[in-house]
Design a protein around this motif. Sequence first.
Motif, PDB file in Angstrom:
ATOM      1  N   ALA A  53       2.108  -0.383   6.169  1.00  0.00           N
ATOM      2  CA  ALA A  53       0.909  -0.387   5.683  1.00  0.00           C
ATOM      3  C   ALA A  53      -0.306   1.283   6.084  1.00  0.00           C
ATOM      4  O   ALA A  53      -0.947   1.083   4.634  1.00  0.00           O
ATOM      5  N   ALA A  54       0.136   2.189   6.222  1.00  0.00           N
ATOM      6  CA  ALA A  54      -1.036   3.226   6.205  1.00  0.00           C
ATOM      7  C   ALA A  54       0.137   4.446   4.778  1.00  0.00           C
ATOM      8  O   ALA A  54      -0.727   4.676   4.433  1.00  0.00           O
ATOM      9  N   VAL A  55       1.236   3.534   4.601  1.00  0.00           N
ATOM     10  CA  VAL A  55       1.815   4.063   3.266  1.00  0.00           C
ATOM     11  C   VAL A  55       1.016   3.903   2.029  1.00  0.00           C
ATOM     12  O   VAL A  55       0.844   4.322   1.766  1.00  0.00           O
ATOM     13  N   THR A  56       0.413   2.231   2.391  1.00  0.00           N
ATOM     14  CA  THR A  56      -0.198   1.973   1.026  1.00  0.00           C
ATOM     15  C   THR A  56      -1.243   2.297   0.900  1.00  0.00           C
ATOM     16  O   THR A  56      -1.999   2.407  -0.240  1.00  0.00           O
ATOM     17  N   LEU A  57      -1.962   2.293   2.276  1.00  0.00           N
ATOM     18  CA  LEU A  57      -3.590   2.302   1.940  1.00  0.00           C
ATOM     19  C   LEU A  57      -4.075   3.149   2.465  1.00  0.00           C
ATOM     20  O   LEU A  57      -5.498   3.507   1.845  1.00  0.00           O
ATOM     21  N   VAL A  58      -3.351   4.590   2.338  1.00  0.00           N
ATOM     22  CA  VAL A  58      -3.693   5.970   2.623  1.00  0.00           C
ATOM     23  C   VAL A  58      -3.076   6.598   1.224  1.00  0.00           C
ATOM     24  O   VAL A  58      -1.851   7.412   1.529  1.00  0.00           O
ATOM     25  N   ALA A  59      -4.046   6.606   0.394  1.00  0.00           N
ATOM     26  CA  ALA A  59      -3.560   7.267  -0.700  1.00  0.00           C
ATOM     27  C   ALA A  59      -3.228   9.117  -0.392  1.00  0.00           C
ATOM     28  O   ALA A  59      -3.935   9.848  -1.075  1.00  0.00           O
ATOM     29  N   ASN A  60      -2.031   9.222   0.476  1.00  0.00           N
ATOM     30  CA  ASN A  60      -2.438  10.862   0.737  1.00  0.00           C
ATOM     31  C   ASN A  60      -0.657  11.210  -0.096  1.00  0.00           C
ATOM     32  O   ASN A  60      -0.380  11.912   0.244  1.00  0.00           O
ATOM     33  N   GLY A  61       0.134  10.474  -0.059  1.00  0.00           N
ATOM     34  CA  GLY A  61       1.636  10.268  -1.179  1.00  0.00           C
ATOM     35  C   GLY A  61       2.155  10.224  -0.237  1.00  0.00           C
ATOM     36  O   GLY A  61       3.846  11.236   0.321  1.00  0.00           O
ATOM     37  N   SER A  62       2.269  10.753   1.822  1.00  0.00           N
ATOM     38  CA  SER A  62       2.944  10.573   2.587  1.00  0.00           C
ATOM     39  C   SER A  62       3.524   9.477   3.010  1.00  0.00           C
ATOM     40  O   SER A  62       3.541   8.557   1.668  1.00  0.00           O
ATOM     41  N   THR A  63       4.879   9.539   2.881  1.00  0.00           N
ATOM     42  CA  THR A  63       5.783   8.504   3.248  1.00  0.00           C
ATOM     43  C   THR A  63       5.732   7.551   4.865  1.00  0.00           C
ATOM     44  O   THR A  63       5.200   8.211   5.389  1.00  0.00           O
ATOM     45  N   ARG A  64       6.869   6.748   4.720  1.00  0.00           N
ATOM     46  CA  ARG A  64       7.213   6.292   6.260  1.00  0.00           C
ATOM     47  C   ARG A  64       7.065   7.176   7.177  1.00  0.00           C
ATOM     48  O   ARG A  64       6.431   7.377   8.368  1.00  0.00           O
ATOM     49  N   GLN A  65       8.438   8.200   7.151  1.00  0.00           N
ATOM     50  CA  GLN A  65       8.191   9.074   8.275  1.00  0.00           C
ATOM     51  C   GLN A  65       7.746  10.232   7.902  1.00  0.00           C
ATOM     52  O   GLN A  65       6.957  10.504   9.591  1.00  0.00           O
ATOM     53  N   ASP A  66       6.397   9.737   7.287  1.00  0.00           N
ATOM     54  CA  ASP A  66       5.713  11.343   7.916  1.00  0.00           C
ATOM     55  C   ASP A  66       4.920  10.603   9.036  1.00  0.00           C
ATOM     56  O   ASP A  66       3.867  11.106   9.769  1.00  0.00           O
ATOM     57  N   PHE A  67       4.642   9.349   8.500  1.00  0.00           N
ATOM     58  CA  PHE A  67       3.093   8.285   9.430  1.00  0.00           C
ATOM     59  C   PHE A  67       4.237   7.988  10.887  1.00  0.00           C
ATOM     60  O   PHE A  67       3.085   8.280  12.002  1.00  0.00           O
ATOM     61  N   LEU A  68       5.395   7.679  10.824  1.00  0.00           N
ATOM     62  CA  LEU A  68       6.262   7.932  12.244  1.00  0.00           C
ATOM     63  C   LEU A  68       5.932   9.260  12.484  1.00  0.00           C
ATOM     64  O   LEU A  68       5.352   8.900  13.988  1.00  0.00           O
ATOM     65  N   ARG A  69       5.941  10.499  11.999  1.00  0.00           N
ATOM     66  CA  ARG A  69       5.791  11.551  13.218  1.00  0.00           C
ATOM     67  C   ARG A  69       4.243  11.617  12.988  1.00  0.00           C
ATOM     68  O   ARG A  69       3.814  12.288  14.368  1.00  0.00           O
ATOM     69  N   PHE A  70       3.586  11.418  12.472  1.00  0.00           N
ATOM     70  CA  PHE A  70       1.950  11.638  13.220  1.00  0.00           C
ATOM     71  C   PHE A  70       1.573  10.593  13.780  1.00  0.00           C
ATOM     72  O   PHE A  70       0.726  10.935  14.690  1.00  0.00           O
ATOM     73  N   PHE A  71       2.253   9.553  14.065  1.00  0.00           N
ATOM     74  CA  PHE A  71       1.975   8.099  14.874  1.00  0.00           C
ATOM     75  C   PHE A  71       2.843   9.394  16.769  1.00  0.00           C
ATOM     76  O   PHE A  71       2.208   8.741  17.565  1.00  0.00           O
ATOM     77  N   GLY A  72       4.365  10.283  16.099  1.00  0.00           N
ATOM     78  CA  GLY A  72       3.947  10.501  17.563  1.00  0.00           C
ATOM     79  C   GLY A  72       4.155  11.471  18.186  1.00  0.00           C
ATOM     80  O   GLY A  72       3.323  12.164  19.005  1.00  0.00           O
ATOM     81  N   ARG A  73       3.319  12.455  17.016  1.00  0.00           N
ATOM     82  CA  ARG A  73       2.107  13.541  17.455  1.00  0.00           C
ATOM     83  C   ARG A  73       1.108  13.094  17.641  1.00  0.00           C
ATOM     84  O   ARG A  73       0.169  13.474  19.194  1.00  0.00           O
ATOM     85  N   CYS A  74       0.409  12.395  17.322  1.00  0.00           N
ATOM     86  CA  CYS A  74      -0.754  11.094  18.191  1.00  0.00           C
ATOM     87  C   CYS A  74      -0.319  10.435  19.433  1.00  0.00           C
ATOM     88  O   CYS A  74      -1.534  10.711  20.401  1.00  0.00           O
TER      89      CYS A  74
END
Length: 651
Positions: A53-74
Amino acid sequence: MYGMLLESVQHFIQLEYGEETWLAILESVGYRNTVFRTHHIYPDELIMKLADAAVTLVANGSTRQDFLRFFGRCFVRYFSHYGYEKFIKVCGRYFCDFLTGIDNIHLQMRYMYPKMVSPSMYISHEDADGVLLHYRTTRNGFCPYLIGQLHQIANDFYGIPLTVEELPNTPFSQEESYQFRFRLNFDNRDYMAGRAACNGSLELGRINISNRGSVKTIASEKALSSLSSSILMQLFPFTLVFRPNLEIISAGRQLKNMFPGDMLIGQPLPDVARIRRPKLLFTWDNLYSLQKVLCEMEILPASQIERKNTRHLAPERADAVAHRGAKEESRRLLLQGQLRYLSDWDAMIFLCNPLAITYAAFFCFMKRIRINNLEDMDGMGLTINDLSLHGHGRDMVMAGWQHNSRLEDLYERAEERSQQLQQTYELQDEWKKRGDKLLYSMIPQSVADSLRSGTDPVDTCQAFESITVLFVELANIDEITATSPMEAVSCMNSVFSCFDNIIDQHSVYKVETVGKVYMVVGGAPETNETHVRDVALVALSFRDEIEKIVNSSEMSVHIRIGFHTGSAVAGVVGRKMPRYCFFGDTINTAARMQTTSLPGKIHISHNSFCRLQKLDGFVCELRGTVLVKGKGEMNTHWLLRYELPSIEEPK
């Protein structure tokens, strides 16, 4: 997974992308208005859905893997709210120390999160440029999440840059598990130098075992007396020693008492034990790589080991072994300790203690092992005298025996309160859904959500270039009210409930009911180009349904319908009892169409007629010139019916 992981995602998405983005993400995954709870269990796939959902709603060109890495850092940035960063800081001086003990951290976290399904991680190779990390888990797709955590920990706690390279996987036969290997590249020179210095200062020589079973220690500076292997096995009464072919060559004193007749000696280790943690294949190479990992092994009951050889026993003896095995099935010894390879022995030694004793009596009941008192110890075939004098097992057992009943009572109370809290949360969610349903029945959902986010009511006002407004009135309700007020209320309820069911099948919005008048709008608050058609179909359905009600019951009710198409403004005004209202001349004209209509008729303005003429199927009739209050003379029409366009058959 526990809600704390999702809380960290929520906190930093709100912080970095805004509250509106987070609410949109929640709604897209079906968790609208959800507040994640720390100790509540949520589906594992939810975090994947949040990333998509973040890939679709956050228009910054990130992929699912990018957001999962972001979630891990969070998660690493967030758990300082609970004080867990102190736990990480004392894990070791170097990042390699942390990686070596990460599996042990998961073991300790099971006390606070007893239902946690933690992964298994260990290091199989170390050098000055990094390590080789093995990662085993029951969840698929969480590698980017782990990488994000490692990056954040390396940066925040050890101040070193880290790069991660995923290597080809090795075969792993265990079902529902996934194995991954990573090469972690970072500056590991200080750790390797410290380890070399420590080994040089503490090395006393090599340990050799003779054919007579004695151990001789040769010191580098000063020779020590020889040490008998029997004394070593007494000091560590639950020790196992095995060769590279996994054949057991020696066992501690207590294990020999529990398995008489040297039952364990000469047996393959996989035939008498199972490795519980970390989960991996029972091979020499795998065990050799676990020398810095806290390991758990489960020793099978003596009867089960003996049963493997029942084909060599007499039938009467085999039956006795099987009967005894059924009774001893629950008496499985759990050992926890460290594996060490002795090069001069060319063997591996497992220095361990019973897991049940280590956890009894303070935390054992949380793990559901149920070794909480002296009676349970006796059922396991253990006595206090079996435990080493230099360990803490005896103290913990005696303390557990004295305090166990008190802890059990506290635990039961905590469980009861936890269940009550869970029921309260569920009840809160249910009432929240009811409140949302009631609110959305009075105010459009998009407007209500905007007001919730703090928008001023005046800012919700919106101009619409073209909408269609319909009014329908119960023409003779005053006559019914004069004779029987309750019958009039019942009649209005039946008619308006019927209207509610009809508009649910069309793209129109019910604005309000004022007295005996029912108001419907097409094209707002959600704009569309078919609002004239939608309202016309609703008007015809209103008329037809009332005719059916009149024909099938004794209820005598007549309605007058009128609608008009034009521009208007809509929004919420006021702070007490807010209502979504429409303003403009279009509303006044639509109301005049209804008041100048006739019972059972649908009166439409010239604007609406012109738009209907562009559509197929609607049959209208000219009414003529009508004197409309405040408007003067107007040309109006009757809407008669809707005929489905005929489809000509091909010749």
